[in-house]
Design a protein around this motif. Structure first.
Motif, short mmCIF file in Angstrom:
data_model
loop_
_atom_site.label_atom_id
_atom_site.label_comp_id
_atom_site.label_asym_id
_atom_site.label_seq_id
_atom_site.Cartn_x
_atom_site.Cartn_y
_atom_site.Cartn_z
N ARG A 192 0.82 -1.21 0.00
CA ARG A 192 0.00 0.00 0.00
C ARG A 192 0.85 1.26 0.00
NH1 ARG A 192 -4.09 -1.54 4.78
NH2 ARG A 192 -2.32 -2.85 5.33
N SER A 193 1.99 1.22 0.68
CA SER A 193 2.85 2.41 0.69
C SER A 193 3.41 2.67 -0.71
CB SER A 193 3.97 2.27 1.72
OG SER A 193 4.75 1.13 1.49
N GLY A 194 3.64 1.63 -1.49
CA GLY A 194 4.07 1.80 -2.88
C GLY A 194 2.99 2.46 -3.71
N ARG A 195 1.75 2.03 -3.53
CA ARG A 195 0.65 2.65 -4.27
C ARG A 195 0.44 4.10 -3.82
NH1 ARG A 195 -2.38 -2.35 -3.33
NH2 ARG A 195 -3.97 -1.16 -2.22
N ALA A 196 0.60 4.35 -2.52
CA ALA A 196 0.48 5.72 -2.01
C ALA A 196 1.55 6.61 -2.61
CB ALA A 196 0.57 5.72 -0.49
N ALA A 197 2.76 6.09 -2.73
CA ALA A 197 3.86 6.86 -3.31
C ALA A 197 3.57 7.20 -4.77
CB ALA A 197 5.16 6.10 -3.19
N THR A 198 3.01 6.26 -5.50
CA THR A 198 2.67 6.51 -6.90
C THR A 198 1.66 7.66 -6.99
OG1 THR A 198 3.07 4.21 -7.49
CG2 THR A 198 1.69 5.48 -8.99
N MET A 199 0.65 7.64 -6.13
CA MET A 199 -0.36 8.69 -6.12
C MET A 199 0.27 10.05 -5.75
SD MET A 199 -3.87 8.97 -3.86
CE MET A 199 -4.32 7.29 -4.26
N LEU A 200 1.11 10.05 -4.73
CA LEU A 200 1.74 11.30 -4.30
C LEU A 200 2.68 11.84 -5.37
CD1 LEU A 200 2.53 10.40 -0.58
CD2 LEU A 200 0.87 12.09 -1.39
N HIS A 201 3.42 10.98 -6.02
CA HIS A 201 4.34 11.42 -7.07
C HIS A 201 3.57 12.10 -8.21
CE1 HIS A 201 7.11 11.01 -10.53
NE2 HIS A 201 7.99 11.38 -9.62
N LYS B 9 1.01 13.78 -7.93
CA LYS B 9 0.54 15.08 -7.43
C LYS B 9 1.69 16.04 -7.15
CE LYS B 9 -3.83 14.05 -7.43
NZ LYS B 9 -4.80 14.74 -8.27
N GLY B 10 2.92 15.65 -7.49
CA GLY B 10 4.05 16.57 -7.39
C GLY B 10 4.98 16.36 -6.21
N TYR B 11 4.77 15.36 -5.41
CA TYR B 11 5.66 15.08 -4.28
C TYR B 11 6.90 14.37 -4.81
CZ TYR B 11 1.64 16.18 -1.37
OH TYR B 11 0.58 16.81 -0.77
N LYS B 12 8.06 14.81 -4.34
CA LYS B 12 9.32 14.29 -4.89
C LYS B 12 10.11 13.39 -3.95
CE LYS B 12 8.72 16.45 -8.72
NZ LYS B 12 7.97 15.70 -9.70
N GLU B 13 10.25 13.77 -2.70
CA GLU B 13 11.09 13.01 -1.76
C GLU B 13 10.25 11.97 -1.04
OE1 GLU B 13 14.17 15.19 0.52
OE2 GLU B 13 13.14 16.95 -0.29
N LEU B 14 10.13 10.79 -1.66
CA LEU B 14 9.28 9.73 -1.14
C LEU B 14 10.11 8.52 -0.76
CD1 LEU B 14 6.55 10.03 -3.90
CD2 LEU B 14 6.38 10.86 -1.55
#
Length: 126
Positions: A93-102, A104-109
């Motif tokens: 789930r954290s991998g899927r969350a990172a994909t969603m955040l990326h 939306k412009g989040y870079k340091e994941l």
């Protein structure tokens, strides 16, 4: 015979999709060992993407619970200018969350290798 070909095509498409997703997540998301995670999570936004009942059963000290199912509606709670450390139960789930955040412009994941079930540090339970 046609059914076999259709099933093979579907299975092949699923495998290709899974491989592409895996490589994409490796590109946008740093997978950290527990030691690396401990070194940096206090300077970052620590997000537990598990569901509330899992979070209440035990979570890493200082973590905020923003379940993956609610992440899209709660993006305003996460600052895009600070590192984001994610974890879930096993790392999926954290991998899927990172994909969603990326997207939306989040870079340091970053996320915890093996998830919460591999965490041996201090935890808080409700």
């Amino acid at each position: 015979m046609d059914t076999v070909y259709i099933l093979l095509i579907i299975a092949g498409a699923f495998i290709v999709y899974s491989v592409i997703t895996w490589f994409y997540q490796r590109k946008i998301l740093a997978t950290l060992t527990e030691e690396q995670f401990r070194e940096g999570y206090r300077k970052a936004q620590l997000i537990d993407v598990r569901e509330p009942n899992e979070f209440e059963g035990g979570h890493i000290l200082g973590a905020r619970n923003i379940p993956l199912s609610q992440l899209k509606n709660r993006l305003r709670e996460i600052r895009p200018d600070k590192p984001v450390y994610l974890y879930c139960q096993s790392g999926m789930r954290s991998g899927r969350a990172a994909t969603m955040l990326h997207r939306k412009g989040y870079k340091e994941l970053s996320h915890l290798q093996g998830g919460f079930k591999k965490w041996s540090g201090k935890i808080k339970t409700k």
